[in-house]
Write a protein that holds these residues in place. Structure first.
Motif, PDB file in Angstrom:
ATOM      1  N   LEU A  55       0.834  -1.198   0.000  1.00 50.78           N
ATOM      2  CA  LEU A  55       0.000   0.000   0.000  1.00 50.78           C
ATOM      3  C   LEU A  55       0.872   1.253   0.000  1.00 50.78           C
ATOM      4  CD1 LEU A  55      -2.836  -0.884   2.549  1.00 50.78           C
ATOM      5  CD2 LEU A  55      -2.789  -1.237   0.071  1.00 50.78           C
ATOM      6  N   ARG A  56       0.557   2.178  -0.909  1.00 49.79           N
ATOM      7  CA  ARG A  56       1.280   3.440  -0.989  1.00 49.79           C
ATOM      8  C   ARG A  56       0.380   4.569  -0.483  1.00 49.79           C
ATOM      9  NH1 ARG A  56       3.530   3.880  -6.536  1.00 49.79           N
ATOM     10  NH2 ARG A  56       5.067   2.427  -5.660  1.00 49.79           N
ATOM     11  N   TRP A  57       0.892   5.359   0.433  1.00 48.29           N
ATOM     12  CA  TRP A  57       0.143   6.430   1.085  1.00 48.29           C
ATOM     13  C   TRP A  57      -0.240   7.514   0.087  1.00 48.29           C
ATOM     14  CZ3 TRP A  57      -2.040   7.052   5.717  1.00 48.29           C
ATOM     15  CH2 TRP A  57      -2.237   8.325   6.259  1.00 48.29           C
ATOM     16  N   ARG A  58      -1.515   7.892   0.094  1.00 46.64           N
ATOM     17  CA  ARG A  58      -2.011   8.952  -0.775  1.00 46.64           C
ATOM     18  C   ARG A  58      -2.747  10.024   0.033  1.00 46.64           C
ATOM     19  NH1 ARG A  58       1.437   8.264  -3.691  1.00 46.64           N
ATOM     20  NH2 ARG A  58       1.452   7.226  -5.726  1.00 46.64           N
ATOM     21  N   GLY A  59      -2.416  10.103   1.315  1.00 51.29           N
ATOM     22  CA  GLY A  59      -2.950  11.182   2.140  1.00 51.29           C
ATOM     23  C   GLY A  59      -3.824  10.689   3.271  1.00 51.29           C
ATOM     24  N   GLY A  60      -3.802  11.431   4.382  1.00 52.59           N
ATOM     25  CA  GLY A  60      -4.618  11.093   5.537  1.00 52.59           C
ATOM     26  C   GLY A  60      -5.152  12.351   6.205  1.00 52.59           C
ATOM     27  N   GLN A  96     -17.720  14.100   0.639  1.00 50.40           N
ATOM     28  CA  GLN A  96     -17.022  14.315  -0.628  1.00 50.40           C
ATOM     29  C   GLN A  96     -15.542  14.603  -0.362  1.00 50.40           C
ATOM     30  OE1 GLN A  96     -17.991  17.926  -2.869  1.00 50.40           O
ATOM     31  NE2 GLN A  96     -17.986  16.698  -4.735  1.00 50.40           N
ATOM     32  N   PRO A  97     -14.650  13.696  -0.763  1.00 46.07           N
ATOM     33  CA  PRO A  97     -13.221  13.960  -0.575  1.00 46.07           C
ATOM     34  C   PRO A  97     -12.746  15.081  -1.505  1.00 46.07           C
ATOM     35  CG  PRO A  97     -13.654  11.624  -0.974  1.00 46.07           C
ATOM     36  CD  PRO A  97     -14.891  12.368  -1.329  1.00 46.07           C
ATOM     37  N   ARG A  98     -11.792  15.849  -1.038  1.00 44.56           N
ATOM     38  CA  ARG A  98     -11.117  16.836  -1.862  1.00 44.56           C
ATOM     39  C   ARG A  98      -9.712  16.315  -2.136  1.00 44.56           C
ATOM     40  NH1 ARG A  98     -10.038  21.180   1.090  1.00 44.56           N
ATOM     41  NH2 ARG A  98      -9.326  22.288  -0.780  1.00 44.56           N
ATOM     42  N   GLU A  99      -9.345  16.300  -3.431  1.00 45.08           N
ATOM     43  CA  GLU A  99      -8.064  15.723  -3.803  1.00 45.08           C
ATOM     44  C   GLU A  99      -7.340  16.623  -4.783  1.00 45.08           C
ATOM     45  OE1 GLU A  99      -8.469  11.651  -4.946  1.00 45.08           O
ATOM     46  OE2 GLU A  99      -9.522  11.108  -3.100  1.00 45.08           O
ATOM     47  N   ALA A 100      -6.024  16.509  -4.787  1.00 41.41           N
ATOM     48  CA  ALA A 100      -5.179  17.249  -5.710  1.00 41.41           C
ATOM     49  C   ALA A 100      -4.038  16.345  -6.146  1.00 41.41           C
ATOM     50  CB  ALA A 100      -4.630  18.521  -5.054  1.00 41.41           C
ATOM     51  N   HIS A 101      -3.877  16.196  -7.456  1.00 44.90           N
ATOM     52  CA  HIS A 101      -2.832  15.338  -8.014  1.00 44.90           C
ATOM     53  C   HIS A 101      -2.908  13.921  -7.440  1.00 44.90           C
ATOM     54  CE1 HIS A 101      -1.236  19.048  -9.655  1.00 44.90           C
ATOM     55  NE2 HIS A 101      -1.150  19.553  -8.438  1.00 44.90           N
ATOM     56  N   LEU A 104      -5.281  12.847  -1.258  1.00 48.78           N
ATOM     57  CA  LEU A 104      -6.370  13.313  -0.397  1.00 48.78           C
ATOM     58  C   LEU A 104      -5.884  14.506   0.417  1.00 48.78           C
ATOM     59  CD1 LEU A 104      -9.230  12.742   0.815  1.00 48.78           C
ATOM     60  CD2 LEU A 104      -8.065  11.279   2.487  1.00 48.78           C
ATOM     61  N   ILE A 105      -6.569  15.669   0.271  1.00 45.38           N
ATOM     62  CA  ILE A 105      -6.108  16.876   0.954  1.00 45.38           C
ATOM     63  C   ILE A 105      -7.174  17.487   1.863  1.00 45.38           C
ATOM     64  CG2 ILE A 105      -4.444  17.439  -0.843  1.00 45.38           C
ATOM     65  CD1 ILE A 105      -6.478  19.569  -1.849  1.00 45.38           C
ATOM     66  N   GLY A 106      -8.419  17.039   1.759  1.00 46.10           N
ATOM     67  CA  GLY A 106      -9.471  17.607   2.590  1.00 46.10           C
ATOM     68  C   GLY A 106     -10.808  16.980   2.259  1.00 46.10           C
ATOM     69  N   VAL A 107     -11.868  17.513   2.834  1.00 46.91           N
ATOM     70  CA  VAL A 107     -13.221  17.061   2.524  1.00 46.91           C
ATOM     71  C   VAL A 107     -14.087  18.281   2.250  1.00 46.91           C
ATOM     72  CG1 VAL A 107     -13.063  14.926   3.848  1.00 46.91           C
ATOM     73  CG2 VAL A 107     -13.916  16.998   4.963  1.00 46.91           C
ATOM     74  N   GLY A 108     -15.081  18.081   1.393  1.00 45.38           N
ATOM     75  CA  GLY A 108     -16.010  19.146   1.086  1.00 45.38           C
ATOM     76  C   GLY A 108     -17.358  18.877   1.722  1.00 45.38           C
ATOM     77  N   ASP A 109     -18.366  18.831   0.888  1.00 42.69           N
ATOM     78  CA  ASP A 109     -19.737  18.656   1.336  1.00 42.69           C
ATOM     79  C   ASP A 109     -19.921  17.351   2.110  1.00 42.69           C
ATOM     80  OD1 ASP A 109     -22.633  19.184   1.279  1.00 42.69           O
ATOM     81  OD2 ASP A 109     -22.680  17.483  -0.088  1.00 42.69           O
ATOM     82  N   ALA A 110     -20.558  17.433   3.283  1.00 43.25           N
ATOM     83  CA  ALA A 110     -20.910  16.257   4.086  1.00 43.25           C
ATOM     84  C   ALA A 110     -22.396  16.316   4.402  1.00 43.25           C
ATOM     85  CB  ALA A 110     -20.099  16.217   5.377  1.00 43.25           C
ATOM     86  N   ARG A 111     -23.052  15.149   4.329  1.00 40.59           N
ATOM     87  CA  ARG A 111     -24.490  15.086   4.568  1.00 40.59           C
ATOM     88  C   ARG A 111     -24.805  13.869   5.447  1.00 40.59           C
ATOM     89  NH1 ARG A 111     -25.914  15.286  -1.871  1.00 40.59           N
ATOM     90  NH2 ARG A 111     -24.622  17.102  -2.394  1.00 40.59           N
ATOM     91  N   MET A 337      -8.145   7.759   5.435  1.00 41.38           N
ATOM     92  CA  MET A 337      -6.891   7.532   4.721  1.00 41.38           C
ATOM     93  C   MET A 337      -7.155   7.128   3.282  1.00 41.38           C
ATOM     94  SD  MET A 337      -4.879   5.127   7.482  1.00 41.38           S
ATOM     95  CE  MET A 337      -4.384   5.716   9.096  1.00 41.38           C
ATOM     96  N   LYS A 338      -6.242   7.524   2.403  1.00 38.62           N
ATOM     97  CA  LYS A 338      -6.270   7.056   1.032  1.00 38.62           C
ATOM     98  C   LYS A 338      -4.967   6.340   0.740  1.00 38.62           C
ATOM     99  CE  LYS A 338      -6.717   8.435  -3.810  1.00 38.62           C
ATOM    100  NZ  LYS A 338      -6.815   9.562  -4.795  1.00 38.62           N
ATOM    101  N   TRP A 339      -5.077   5.169   0.092  1.00 42.30           N
ATOM    102  CA  TRP A 339      -3.919   4.370  -0.269  1.00 42.30           C
ATOM    103  C   TRP A 339      -4.034   3.950  -1.746  1.00 42.30           C
ATOM    104  CZ3 TRP A 339      -0.319   3.209   3.595  1.00 42.30           C
ATOM    105  CH2 TRP A 339      -0.746   3.354   4.928  1.00 42.30           C
ATOM    106  N   GLU A 340      -2.893   3.665  -2.332  1.00 40.64           N
ATOM    107  CA  GLU A 340      -2.871   3.034  -3.650  1.00 40.64           C
ATOM    108  C   GLU A 340      -2.356   1.613  -3.496  1.00 40.64           C
ATOM    109  OE1 GLU A 340      -0.881   3.504  -8.128  1.00 40.64           O
ATOM    110  OE2 GLU A 340      -0.458   4.982  -6.566  1.00 40.64           O
TER     111      GLU A 340
END
Length: 343
Positions: A55-60, A96-101, A104-111, A337-340
């Motif tokens: 697993l490769r880390w893609r943000g937490g 809704q996750p917010r991602e760049a390149h 995972l860098i943040g979250v947007g709308d939550a319901r 967490m996001k992983w690849e």
């Protein structure tokens, strides 16, 4: 193709297992909730570290909210650009996750929306009567995995219920259908905190895994439901890890990913991600192949009580999201967490 969505045709042979109910319950619109996110590294001592096993880390992120309903998140799936989750206290969430390149860098709308019981009323805010632990999504087969989910199947741990909801506004809603498949096996786990913790499905089959029930060989008890009937299976996990979520990795090969957890006082909470496949013999019986550990992570790495797992595709790459159940405790966190998956 989004492997987190089940083609609806896969479940048509199992539709007879559902107990018909009315679907005319009033629909409550999802409620917007402010959820804040604070980035965290995989290894606080070495922020450049980005791989554990396969697993490769893609943000937490550490997620927090002033809304007291936020927390206790368990089962999780990916659907149309959002994460759909259920909580220990009977709420369904969409984030809704917010991602760049690709990170995972943040979250947007939550319901959030309260789940209804079989009587059409919102579940009571009593954990013993509303402990949702897993969710699986169903999509229209004509879309070939490109449309939002049409139904959600949710398991409640304490009484081992298995309910199918309509997806309304991106969240489970309406009066659920009570699924009877595996009822006898599920009933053996009722009135405990170790019932159906994980389930996943594919074309013509569904696999459910118990958190605490064990087979004679010590393996975690699982039940495979197909058009031909039901068969109990044993997942030989080894060690002291228990199942917390399950996703379908490859439908044609009956290959799954299993999320597991272990907690020991003084040692902290550890997470293990494993892969296994089911095989059908000439006599029609199924067997479980070797359970292959892909990654094991715990302190001093960023960790908590990881209970939710979702899978999505980014081109030919396979991405995994994990979420922790904070048990509404001040000593725990909600980690996303996001992983690849690599190698």
């Amino acid at each position: 193709m989004r492997f987190s969505l089940i083609r609806l045709a896969a479940l048509l042979p199992l539709a007879a297992c559902a107990t018909p109910t009315s679907t005319s319950a009033p629909t409550v619109e999802p409620e917007a909730v402010l959820v804040e996110a604070q980035p965290v590294p995989l290894d606080p001592a070495d922020p450049t570290r980005e791989q554990v096993g396969a697993l490769r880390w893609r943000g937490g992120l550490v997620l927090t909210s002033a809304d007291k309903r936020f927390g206790g998140l368990s089962g999780m799936r990916w659907d149309a650009g959002r994460l759909v989750l259920v909580s220990d206290e009977g709420d369904a969430w969409s984030i809704q996750p917010r991602e760049a390149h690709g990170r995972l860098i943040g979250v947007g709308d939550a319901r959030v929306r309260r789940l209804n019981g079989a009587d059409g009323r919102p579940l009571p805010r009593i954990k013993e009567l509303s402990d949702a632990e897993s969710i699986e999504l169903v999509s229209d087969p004509a879309c070939r995995g490109t449309c939002p989910a049409t139904h959600a199947i949710v398991s409640l741990e304490t009484d081992s219920s298995l309910w199918r909801y309509r997806m309304i506004g991106g969240l489970p809603g309406g009066i659920p259908e009570a699924l009877t498949e595996g009822a006898a096996w599920r009933a053996r786990q009722s009135r405990t905190n170790g019932g159906v913790e994980a389930h996943a499905a594919g074309p013509g089959f569904r696999l459910m895994v118990s958190e605490e029930m064990r087979e004679a060989d010590g393996g975690a008890s699982a039940l495979l439901v197909t058009e031909a009937g039901e068969q109990r299976l044993s997942l030989r996990l080894g060690g002291v890890f228990v199942p917390t979520d399950l996703v379908l990795l490859d439908a044609s090969a009956h290959r799954f990913l299993l999320l597991q957890r272990n907690y020991a006082k003084g040692r902290g909470t550890w997470t293990r991600t494993a892969r296994f496949a089911l095989a059908r013999g000439g006599d029609g019986h199924w067997s479980v192949g070797p359970v292959e550990t892909l990654a094991t992570s715990g302190p001093p790495f960023t960790s908590d009580n990881m209970e939710g797992l979702a899978i999505r595709r980014e081109g030919r790459r396979t991405m995994l999201y994990m979420i922790s159940d904070d048990n509404f405790s001040k000593t725990q966190r909600t980690l996303l967490m996001k992983w690849e998956l690599v190698g």
